[in-house]
Design a protein around this motif. Structure first.
Motif, PDB file in Angstrom:
ATOM      1  N   LEU A  18       0.819  -1.216   0.000  1.00 21.08           N
ATOM      2  CA  LEU A  18       0.000   0.000   0.000  1.00 21.08           C
ATOM      3  C   LEU A  18       0.851   1.264   0.000  1.00 21.08           C
ATOM      4  N   SER A  19       1.978   1.249   0.690  1.00 25.13           N
ATOM      5  CA  SER A  19       2.826   2.446   0.766  1.00 25.13           C
ATOM      6  C   SER A  19       3.501   2.752  -0.562  1.00 25.13           C
ATOM      7  N   ASP A  20       3.781   1.724  -1.357  1.00 28.43           N
ATOM      8  CA  ASP A  20       4.436   1.920  -2.659  1.00 28.43           C
ATOM      9  C   ASP A  20       3.457   2.231  -3.783  1.00 28.43           C
ATOM     10  N   PHE A  21       2.218   1.807  -3.627  1.00 21.49           N
ATOM     11  CA  PHE A  21       1.198   2.002  -4.651  1.00 21.49           C
ATOM     12  C   PHE A  21      -0.044   2.612  -4.007  1.00 21.49           C
ATOM     13  N   PRO A  22      -0.096   3.942  -3.899  1.00 16.23           N
ATOM     14  CA  PRO A  22      -1.225   4.595  -3.217  1.00 16.23           C
ATOM     15  C   PRO A  22      -2.596   4.226  -3.797  1.00 16.23           C
ATOM     16  N   GLU A  23      -2.645   3.844  -5.080  1.00 14.99           N
ATOM     17  CA  GLU A  23      -3.930   3.467  -5.677  1.00 14.99           C
ATOM     18  C   GLU A  23      -4.510   2.204  -5.040  1.00 14.99           C
ATOM     19  N   LEU A  24      -3.681   1.441  -4.334  1.00 17.87           N
ATOM     20  CA  LEU A  24      -4.162   0.243  -3.643  1.00 17.87           C
ATOM     21  C   LEU A  24      -4.765   0.550  -2.275  1.00 17.87           C
ATOM     22  N   ASP A  25      -4.517   1.755  -1.767  1.00 18.64           N
ATOM     23  CA  ASP A  25      -4.955   2.093  -0.413  1.00 18.64           C
ATOM     24  C   ASP A  25      -6.411   2.542  -0.419  1.00 18.64           C
ATOM     25  N   GLN A  26      -7.279   1.575  -0.688  1.00 11.55           N
ATOM     26  CA  GLN A  26      -8.725   1.808  -0.686  1.00 11.55           C
ATOM     27  C   GLN A  26      -9.418   0.518  -0.248  1.00 11.55           C
ATOM     28  N   PRO A  27     -10.629   0.636   0.288  1.00 10.91           N
ATOM     29  CA  PRO A  27     -11.307  -0.528   0.865  1.00 10.91           C
ATOM     30  C   PRO A  27     -11.404  -1.745  -0.059  1.00 10.91           C
ATOM     31  N   SER A  28     -11.610  -1.558  -1.347  1.00  9.40           N
ATOM     32  CA  SER A  28     -11.750  -2.715  -2.236  1.00  9.40           C
ATOM     33  C   SER A  28     -10.473  -3.554  -2.289  1.00  9.40           C
ATOM     34  N   PHE A  29      -9.313  -2.933  -2.095  1.00  8.33           N
ATOM     35  CA  PHE A  29      -8.057  -3.683  -2.047  1.00  8.33           C
ATOM     36  C   PHE A  29      -7.744  -4.141  -0.628  1.00  8.33           C
ATOM     37  N   HIS A  30      -8.149  -3.370   0.369  1.00  4.69           N
ATOM     38  CA  HIS A  30      -7.947  -3.799   1.760  1.00  4.69           C
ATOM     39  C   HIS A  30      -8.618  -5.151   1.990  1.00  4.69           C
ATOM     40  N   GLU A  31      -9.794  -5.355   1.388  1.00  2.00           N
ATOM     41  CA  GLU A  31     -10.534  -6.610   1.537  1.00  2.00           C
ATOM     42  C   GLU A  31      -9.750  -7.807   1.012  1.00  2.00           C
ATOM     43  N   LYS A  32      -8.816  -7.581   0.109  1.00  2.00           N
ATOM     44  CA  LYS A  32      -8.027  -8.660  -0.480  1.00  2.00           C
ATOM     45  C   LYS A  32      -6.834  -9.048   0.394  1.00  2.00           C
ATOM     46  N   MET A  33      -6.535  -8.220   1.394  1.00  2.08           N
ATOM     47  CA  MET A  33      -5.390  -8.485   2.276  1.00  2.08           C
ATOM     48  C   MET A  33      -5.817  -9.431   3.397  1.00  2.08           C
ATOM     49  N   ILE A  34      -6.083 -10.626   3.020  1.00  2.00           N
ATOM     50  CA  ILE A  34      -6.634 -11.633   3.925  1.00  2.00           C
ATOM     51  C   ILE A  34      -5.547 -12.146   4.874  1.00  2.00           C
ATOM     52  N   TRP A  35      -5.852 -12.175   6.159  1.00  2.00           N
ATOM     53  CA  TRP A  35      -4.895 -12.711   7.118  1.00  2.00           C
ATOM     54  C   TRP A  35      -5.379 -14.080   7.584  1.00  2.00           C
ATOM     55  N   GLN A  36      -4.494 -14.785   8.271  1.00  2.00           N
ATOM     56  CA  GLN A  36      -4.733 -16.176   8.676  1.00  2.00           C
ATOM     57  C   GLN A  36      -5.132 -17.018   7.465  1.00  2.00           C
ATOM     58  N   LEU A  37      -4.466 -16.735   6.347  1.00  2.00           N
ATOM     59  CA  LEU A  37      -4.722 -17.456   5.094  1.00  2.00           C
ATOM     60  C   LEU A  37      -4.386 -18.930   5.272  1.00  2.00           C
ATOM     61  N   ARG A  38      -5.273 -19.801   4.798  1.00  2.00           N
ATOM     62  CA  ARG A  38      -5.007 -21.235   4.904  1.00  2.00           C
ATOM     63  C   ARG A  38      -5.154 -21.972   3.587  1.00  2.00           C
ATOM     64  N   ARG A  39      -5.903 -21.363   2.622  1.00  2.00           N
ATOM     65  CA  ARG A  39      -6.151 -22.094   1.374  1.00  2.00           C
ATOM     66  C   ARG A  39      -6.269 -21.132   0.194  1.00  2.00           C
ATOM     67  N   LEU A  40      -5.726 -21.574  -0.940  1.00  2.00           N
ATOM     68  CA  LEU A  40      -5.878 -20.868  -2.214  1.00  2.00           C
ATOM     69  C   LEU A  40      -6.489 -21.831  -3.208  1.00  2.00           C
ATOM     70  N   GLU A  41      -7.569 -21.416  -3.859  1.00  2.00           N
ATOM     71  CA  GLU A  41      -8.213 -22.242  -4.886  1.00  2.00           C
ATOM     72  C   GLU A  41      -8.130 -21.506  -6.209  1.00  2.00           C
ATOM     73  N   LEU A  42      -7.458 -22.105  -7.192  1.00  2.00           N
ATOM     74  CA  LEU A  42      -7.365 -21.498  -8.520  1.00  2.00           C
ATOM     75  C   LEU A  42      -8.667 -21.724  -9.272  1.00  2.00           C
ATOM     76  N   LEU A  43      -9.144 -20.657  -9.896  1.00  2.00           N
ATOM     77  CA  LEU A  43     -10.399 -20.704 -10.638  1.00  2.00           C
ATOM     78  C   LEU A  43     -10.117 -20.317 -12.086  1.00  2.00           C
ATOM     79  N   PRO A  44     -10.933 -20.819 -13.017  1.00  2.00           N
ATOM     80  CA  PRO A  44     -10.703 -20.486 -14.444  1.00  2.00           C
ATOM     81  C   PRO A  44     -10.858 -19.006 -14.737  1.00  2.00           C
TER      82      PRO A  44
END
Length: 152
Positions: free
Chosen positions: A126-152
């Motif tokens: 976020l500090s390097d790319f100010p355009e990311l510092d908004q709620p829609s990108f904050h929601e993507k910063m998931i913590w306690q991540l346990r699984r990634l599922e690739l989708l088409p």
């Protein structure tokens, strides 16, 4: 545990991340499971950034999502990221390809614990790319991540 086709070694410690979907390298049927040591053996990167949940910038270390997906021979255009508490978010890989998405396993040199948003926290710079510092990108910063599922 039966090991299926693929040339990824099985984890020897507790599994902290499971990746599923279209993968060339697996260590279980249609998925790749990682312990902390396996993630630490992948190319490591760092990001120093301020987040909405921290009072000052911190240095986060771990593997870039792109490096992990490349290592697995993954294909897909989106990723569903799921936390320990089943919170999830979708990542559009083409939208986020310009930014280093870090699967942080360490903060300020210390291993991340569950109480510290670990064992894995998806960090956007976020500090390097100010355009990311908004709620829609904050929601993507998931913590306690346990699984990634690739989708088409």
């Amino acid at each position: 545990m039966t090991v299926w086709a693929g040339d990824l070694a099985p984890p020897t410690g507790p599994v902290v991340l499971t990746v599923s979907g279209s993968l060339e390298r697996t260590n279980a049927r249609h998925q790749a499971s990682f312990d902390r040591q396996m993630l630490a053996q992948l190319p490591q990167s760092s990001v120093t950034t301020l987040t909405p949940w921290t009072e000052r910038p911190h240095r986060y270390q771990g593997v870039l999502l792109t490096d992990l997906l490349r290592h697995l021979g993954a294909s897909g255009s989106r990723v569903k990221a799921i936390a320990l508490n089943d919170y999830f978010t979708h990542l559009d890989l083409s939208e986020l390809s310009r930014f280093p998405l870090l699967l942080a396993t360490r903060v300020n040199g210390r291993e991340m614990r569950i109480r510290d948003k670990g064992p894995i926290w998806l960090i956007l710079p976020l500090s390097d790319f100010p355009e990311l510092d908004q709620p829609s990108f904050h929601e993507k910063m998931i913590w306690q991540l346990r699984r990634l599922e690739l989708l088409p």
